[in-house]
Each structure stands twice: as structure tokens, then as C-alpha cells.
Design a protein around this motif. Structure first.
Motif, PDB file in Angstrom:
ATOM      1  N   UNK A 248     -42.562 -60.427 -15.693  1.00 30.39           N
ATOM      2  CA  UNK A 248     -43.003 -59.593 -14.576  1.00 30.39           C
ATOM      3  C   UNK A 248     -42.496 -60.136 -13.248  1.00 30.39           C
ATOM      4  N   UNK A 249     -42.235 -59.221 -12.337  1.00 31.02           N
ATOM      5  CA  UNK A 249     -41.878 -59.580 -10.964  1.00 31.02           C
ATOM      6  C   UNK A 249     -42.885 -58.946 -10.012  1.00 31.02           C
ATOM      7  N   UNK A 250     -43.413 -59.750  -9.103  1.00 32.67           N
ATOM      8  CA  UNK A 250     -44.361 -59.238  -8.123  1.00 32.67           C
ATOM      9  C   UNK A 250     -43.622 -58.392  -7.102  1.00 32.67           C
ATOM     10  N   UNK A 251     -44.189 -57.224  -6.792  1.00 33.34           N
ATOM     11  CA  UNK A 251     -43.524 -56.272  -5.894  1.00 33.34           C
ATOM     12  C   UNK A 251     -43.916 -56.515  -4.442  1.00 33.34           C
ATOM     13  N   UNK A 252     -45.169 -56.798  -4.172  1.00 28.44           N
ATOM     14  CA  UNK A 252     -45.678 -56.899  -2.812  1.00 28.44           C
ATOM     15  C   UNK A 252     -46.204 -58.300  -2.529  1.00 28.44           C
ATOM     16  N   UNK A 253     -46.308 -58.681  -1.247  1.00 25.61           N
ATOM     17  CA  UNK A 253     -46.879 -59.988  -0.908  1.00 25.61           C
ATOM     18  C   UNK A 253     -48.342 -60.054  -1.342  1.00 25.61           C
ATOM     19  N   UNK A 254     -48.862 -61.261  -1.584  1.00 21.38           N
ATOM     20  CA  UNK A 254     -50.283 -61.403  -1.945  1.00 21.38           C
ATOM     21  C   UNK A 254     -51.182 -60.784  -0.878  1.00 21.38           C
ATOM     22  N   UNK A 255     -52.262 -60.184  -1.333  1.00 23.78           N
ATOM     23  CA  UNK A 255     -53.204 -59.527  -0.432  1.00 23.78           C
ATOM     24  C   UNK A 255     -54.617 -59.962  -0.816  1.00 23.78           C
ATOM     25  N   UNK A 256     -55.315 -60.593   0.125  1.00 20.27           N
ATOM     26  CA  UNK A 256     -56.651 -61.104  -0.179  1.00 20.27           C
ATOM     27  C   UNK A 256     -57.622 -59.997  -0.588  1.00 20.27           C
ATOM     28  N   UNK A 257     -57.360 -58.784  -0.137  1.00 16.99           N
ATOM     29  CA  UNK A 257     -58.234 -57.665  -0.467  1.00 16.99           C
ATOM     30  C   UNK A 257     -58.117 -57.278  -1.945  1.00 16.99           C
ATOM     31  N   UNK A 258     -57.035 -57.688  -2.590  1.00 10.66           N
ATOM     32  CA  UNK A 258     -56.823 -57.334  -3.990  1.00 10.66           C
ATOM     33  C   UNK A 258     -57.332 -58.429  -4.917  1.00 10.66           C
TER      34      UNK A 258
END
Length: 288
Positions: A248-258
Motif C-alpha cells: 500500500x501507498x499512502x495518498x494523503x498526509x497524516x491527519x489527526x482527525x482521522x
């Protein structure tokens, strides 16, 4: 009420469904089992069973009686085990409830528990329904979101689980990877069929993923994960699952809300039983 023998008899009838089966387990005559039920119903002042051709079915009041009897039996069994000494093995069944997206966190702890307690069966209920621990519907619940505040629950923080939008290499090979949240045109998505408020990333999906971009949706978490792995579309999975599955490749930057907090929840009456404590130790000590 001092009808403990009658309560135990009724519990066995409810669990096994027939008087004859209960009589065999208890070592009683069928007439004695019937008499115990009659005495208990007279004491309570209402029917706890509906008699029919195939056996006995619980009334609504009977369901409540069964929960009381079940919890009582668990406490007595635990006390008997302690009295016999540490060499006594944990037996029977332990039930855990958890939301399906987080069930993977329990597999290593369950494996360790089973290695230590091979005579105890583990029942995992992975569903959206919140088990009522006060009614004995589960021994342990792994709850997600705000901290449960029921006055009779023992609650401890387990861990935080973070999610992100991922693309599997099967998808990237055919469609490439979006550069940002503004570069989603032409990409397809796998989205869960769940209320927006139940998912930490639900509002992002609502704001960025239009209906014509959805390739697949399902209420079954495993189906969504398999679809994302197969390259059907981009999709949200936990960072833990992405690492475990690989590719897997992460698409978006880390988000604390997620991210979402996970809580270990037990009922105060059963919290100190050997069975529950043994499972809690396994859950807390296995890294994840």
C-alpha cells in the motif's frame, strides 16, 4: 428471593431449550425440573417461559431472568475455580464485542489467550450493535470513539487507531497516484456503507468523493479491504492494516482527525473474574 436452585434449573432450560436436556445436565428428573420452573414463576409472579411443541421459549421477563442467572453462574464458576487453586484451567466461553474495522487488533491477543487457555472458546461478535454488558451480553467490549460513561462499566484506554487514504500497488500501476486532495479527477474509490458520523474520515469522503467516483461500496469491512487490495479503487484503511497487508501507498498526509480512540470495557461484576482478567492481560501485553 432464595430460589437459587430453581433459578439454576430455569437457566439450563433456557440455554438448552428443553426440559429433558436440562434434566440430563442437572441430574434431575423431568418432573423436578418442571416443578422448579413452576415454583420460580410463582415466586416472580409472572411467566418466564412460553411452552410450545418443540420446547420452551423465554418471555421478555424470562430474558431478564436468564441474564441474571448467566451472570450468577459465571461468578460462581469463577469462585469455584479460585477455590480449587491456580492449577485449574479456564474453561467455557468468553465473548468479546468489537466494531468490525478493528477486529484485526484482537487476533494476536486471542492467539496468546488460546495458547494459555486451550479449553476456553473465544466468541467474537464484530458488529455495529453495542452489547449491553450490564445484561451479560459480552464479557469484554472494545469500543471506539468517546469514552463510555456507564456507571457500572470499568473503562481503560487501549490505543489510538489512525486511518488514511491508501492506494494498493495494483491500483497505482494502472492509474497512478493522486498528487493531493485536489488531484482526484479520474480516480475511483472504495467507500464503506456506513453513517458519516460513525467514521472519522466520513466527512472527507462526503466532501471529496462524488457518486460517479465510487467503484464499490459495502457494509462488510473485509469486502472493502479486499477491493482496495485488488486495486478496485482508493480507500481508507488503518495504518496498521496497510502495514500488515503490504503493497500500500499512502495518498494523503497524516491527519489527526482521522484517528479514533479504542477503549477496553468490562462490567464491574465480571471485571475481576479470572477469565476476563486473563483475556485483558493478553490484549494489553501483545504489541500492536
Amino acid at each position: 428471593m432464595d430460589k437459587w436452585a430453581e433459578l439454576r434449573t430455569a437457566y439450563q432450560v433456557a440455554k438448552l431449550g428443553t426440559v429433558s436436556a436440562a434434566a440430563e445436565v442437572l441430574g434431575l428428573h423431568r418432573a423436578t425440573v418442571n416443578r422448579h420452573i413452576d415454583v420460580l414463576e410463582a415466586e416472580i409472579g409472572a411467566r418466564i417461559f412460553i411452552r410450545h411443541a418443540r420446547g420452551y421459549a423465554l418471555t421478555e421477563l424470562g430474558e431478564d431472568v436468564l441474564r441474571v442467572a448467566q451472570k450468577t453462574e459465571q461468578l460462581i464458576d469463577d469462585l469455584a475455580g479460585r477455590a480449587r487453586g491456580k492449577e485449574t484451567q479456564i474453561e467455557g466461553e468468553i465473548k468479546i464485542t468489537i466494531l468490525a474495522p478493528f477486529s484485526g487488533w484482537l487476533m494476536d491477543p486471542i492467539l496468546r489467550f488460546r495458547q494459555q487457555n486451550p479449553h476456553c472458546r473465544v466468541l467474537v461478535d464484530a458488529s455495529d450493535d453495542l452489547a449491553r454488558l450490564e445484561y451479560g451480553e459480552a464479557h469484554i467490549a472494545l469500543r471506539a470513539g468517546p469514552k463510555p460513561d456507564h456507571p457500572d462499566y470499568v473503562v481503560s484506554r487501549y490505543k489510538n487507531v489512525s486511518f488514511n487514504l491508501y492506494a494498493h500497488e495494483n491500483y497505482v500501476t494502472r492509474h497512478g497516484l493522486p498528487r493531493s486532495a485536489d488531484d482526484l479527477e479520474g480516480h475511483t474509490f472504495v467507500v464503506p456503507e456506513a453513517p458519516e458520523g460513525r467514521l472519522p474520515f466520513g466527512s472527507w469522503i462526503k466532501n471529496h468523493v462524488h457518486s460517479d467516483m465510487i467503484a464499490l461500496t459495502s457494509r462488510a469491512v473485509g469486502v472493502n479491504s479486499d477491493a482496495i487490495s485488488a486495486g478496485v479503487g482508493l480507500g481508507f484503511i488503518s495504518d496498521h492494516e496497510a502495514q500488515a497487508r503490504g503493497g500500500f501507498q499512502r495518498v494523503l498526509p497524516p491527519n489527526r482527525k482521522w484517528s479514533v480512540a479504542l477503549w477496553l470495557v468490562t462490567h464491574v461484576d465480571l471485571h475481576r473474574t479470572e477469565k476476563v482478567q486473563a483475556m485483558l492481560r493478553c490484549i494489553r501485553t501483545v504489541p500492536g
